[in-house]
Design a protein around this motif. Structure first.
Motif, short mmCIF file in Angstrom:
data_model
loop_
_atom_site.label_atom_id
_atom_site.label_comp_id
_atom_site.label_asym_id
_atom_site.label_seq_id
_atom_site.Cartn_x
_atom_site.Cartn_y
_atom_site.Cartn_z
N PRO A 241 0.68 -1.05 -0.27
CA PRO A 241 -0.40 0.29 0.12
C PRO A 241 1.05 1.51 -0.03
CG PRO A 241 -0.08 -1.22 1.77
CD PRO A 241 0.94 -1.96 1.29
N CYS A 242 0.10 1.90 -0.50
CA CYS A 242 0.86 3.30 -0.44
C CYS A 242 0.71 4.10 0.76
CB CYS A 242 1.24 4.21 -2.20
SG CYS A 242 1.55 6.02 -1.95
N HIS A 243 1.68 4.64 1.51
CA HIS A 243 1.96 5.47 2.78
C HIS A 243 1.06 7.02 2.18
CE1 HIS A 243 2.28 1.57 4.73
NE2 HIS A 243 3.31 1.55 4.48
N LYS A 244 1.65 7.19 1.26
CA LYS A 244 1.90 8.91 1.17
C LYS A 244 0.14 9.10 0.28
CE LYS A 244 6.12 9.90 0.10
NZ LYS A 244 7.49 10.72 -1.26
N GLY A 248 -2.85 11.24 1.32
CA GLY A 248 -3.68 12.20 0.63
C GLY A 248 -2.25 12.92 0.34
N THR A 249 -1.16 12.73 0.46
CA THR A 249 0.07 13.16 -0.26
C THR A 249 0.74 12.78 -1.14
OG1 THR A 249 1.78 11.88 1.07
CG2 THR A 249 0.84 14.69 2.27
N HIS A 261 -2.25 1.45 -4.40
CA HIS A 261 -3.18 2.84 -3.62
C HIS A 261 -5.00 2.10 -4.01
CE1 HIS A 261 -1.73 6.64 -6.30
NE2 HIS A 261 -0.71 6.79 -5.81
N CYS A 262 -4.34 1.47 -1.85
CA CYS A 262 -4.69 0.55 -1.23
C CYS A 262 -5.32 1.63 0.06
CB CYS A 262 -5.59 -0.75 -1.59
SG CYS A 262 -4.18 -1.05 -0.81
N CYS A 263 -6.29 1.15 0.88
CA CYS A 263 -6.09 1.03 2.49
C CYS A 263 -5.07 0.95 2.50
CB CYS A 263 -7.67 0.78 2.71
SG CYS A 263 -7.44 1.22 5.37
N ASP A 264 -4.28 0.90 3.82
CA ASP A 264 -2.58 0.34 4.35
C ASP A 264 -3.14 -0.13 5.80
OD1 ASP A 264 -2.80 3.12 5.84
OD2 ASP A 264 -1.16 3.76 5.15
N ARG A 265 -4.44 -0.07 6.04
CA ARG A 265 -4.44 -0.83 7.37
C ARG A 265 -4.61 -2.45 7.15
NH1 ARG A 265 -7.97 0.83 11.55
NH2 ARG A 265 -7.76 3.11 10.61
N GLY A 270 -8.46 -2.65 1.17
CA GLY A 270 -9.28 -1.88 0.45
C GLY A 270 -9.68 -0.86 -0.53
N ALA A 271 -9.89 -0.34 -1.56
CA ALA A 271 -10.25 0.67 -2.21
C ALA A 271 -10.09 1.97 -2.02
CB ALA A 271 -10.77 0.43 -3.56
N HIS A 272 -9.89 2.84 -0.59
CA HIS A 272 -10.24 3.33 -0.21
C HIS A 272 -8.95 3.92 1.01
CE1 HIS A 272 -11.90 0.14 2.54
NE2 HIS A 272 -10.69 0.71 3.67
N GLN A 273 -9.09 5.10 1.41
CA GLN A 273 -8.10 5.53 2.47
C GLN A 273 -8.02 5.02 3.95
OE1 GLN A 273 -7.70 9.99 1.22
NE2 GLN A 273 -6.26 9.96 0.13
N LYS A 274 -7.30 5.38 4.56
CA LYS A 274 -6.77 4.53 5.95
C LYS A 274 -8.34 5.04 7.06
CE LYS A 274 -4.28 3.29 9.88
NZ LYS A 274 -2.74 3.73 9.94
N SER A 275 -8.16 6.93 6.29
CA SER A 275 -9.60 7.34 6.88
C SER A 275 -10.78 7.38 7.00
CB SER A 275 -9.08 9.09 6.66
OG SER A 275 -9.34 9.32 5.34
N GLU A 276 -10.82 6.86 5.71
CA GLU A 276 -12.02 5.80 5.67
C GLU A 276 -12.47 5.10 5.80
OE1 GLU A 276 -12.46 7.31 1.66
OE2 GLU A 276 -12.56 9.91 1.43
#
Length: 284
Positions: A241-244, A248-249, A261-265, A270-276
């Motif tokens: 996963p891309c941590h940046k 959002g960077t 570009h997937c959740c790094d949890r 999943g196809a979303h950012q960790k915050s979501e």
């Protein structure tokens, strides 16, 4: 009493006095003859050519390189072709970026042939479907030059790989690249096979193209265990996963980013950012 001539004979190299190997006495000689007779015509022709090339493969390469219209191809990989060895497509791709002669850097094929080339950019291996298409197209031209009877086979196989690339997500293209590498390695070792004998490679398809295959998580496993991505095969950390992006960077498109570009949890991807991530209560 030993004569002078016998003494001279004793001083001759052993190779001159050794007998020629009688291949008809090999335990597998009869099996080889019957197996060759049962092979398709194009593969039988390949065996005949290889039997001819084996006497002096470097001389064969020298002749190829001196032939007008010879396709551009790395000298070391020409040698692998005439020996029916595995061809490194990463080196073939590098050749696409060679533009200038450099007398300080030479590649020696034999005692007479030297090539001097400077690489303006190193590809660091096959990483994308585009890399593959460029290198494999050059490979087809080279194979067709030496083994014209195998051209259709290689074209059909390349079409098969192109469809696999199209069918899979970009982040999983590294699996197709590994799958292709394994197939070509097997065909190099088993000359009775051709690249379009797909049924012979089902175990490799399972290994690399399924979620439960032992080769599908090679890159991520090596990265997780040692904290380093596997660069040796040119795939980098493409399965990680891309941590940046999660912060959002990262401003690169998913297809161009070195990471996915997937959740790094942990355990999600999943196809979303960790915050979501809907599994915020899970492992972190």
């Amino acid at each position: 009493m030993r004569t002078e001539s016998s003494s001279e004979d004793d001083n001759e190299p052993c190779s001159k006095r050794s007998k020629t190997v009688d291949t008809s006495k090999f335990p597998w000689a009869r099996r080889r003859s019957s197996a060759l007779a049962a092979l398709p015509a194009d593969i039988r022709e390949t065996y005949k050519q290889l039997d001819n090339f084996i006497a002096d493969p470097k001389s064969v390469v020298s002749n190829i390189l001196s032939t007008p219209g010879c396709p551009p191809f790395p000298p070391s990989e020409w040698l692998n072709i005439v020996r029916w060895k595995y061809v490194d497509l990463g080196k073939v791709l590098d050749l696409a970026h060679m533009t200038k002669l450099d007398p300080k850097k030479t590649h020696v094929i034999d005692d007479e042939v030297e090539l001097a080339l400077r690489v303006t950019k190193s590809s660091a291996g096959i990483k994308t479907s585009s890399d593959h298409n460029i290198a494999f197209s050059m490979y087809i031209d080279a194979i067709s030059f030496v083994f014209p009877q195998r051209r259709d086979e290689f074209i059909q196989y390349n079409t098969y790989l192109s469809r696999l690339f199209h069918a899979m997500e970009v982040r999983l293209h590294s699996r197709v690249i590994k799958f292709n590498r394994s197939i070509r390695n097997q065909v190099a070792m088993q000359r009775n096979l051709c690249l379009t004998d797909y049924s012979q490679f089902e175990h490799l398809r399972t290994t690399f193209l399924t979620s439960f295959g032992i080769g599908s998580n090679t890159a991520s496993s090596s990265s997780g265990s040692g904290g380093r991505s596997n660069r040796r095969d040119g795939t980098g950390g493409r399965d990680d996963p891309c941590h940046k992006w999660n912060r959002g960077t990262c401003h690169k498109p998913d297809g161009e980013c070195r990471f996915v570009h997937c959740c790094d949890r942990r355990g999600c991807q999943g196809a979303h950012q960790k915050s979501e991530c809907p599994d915020k209560g899970g492992s972190k």
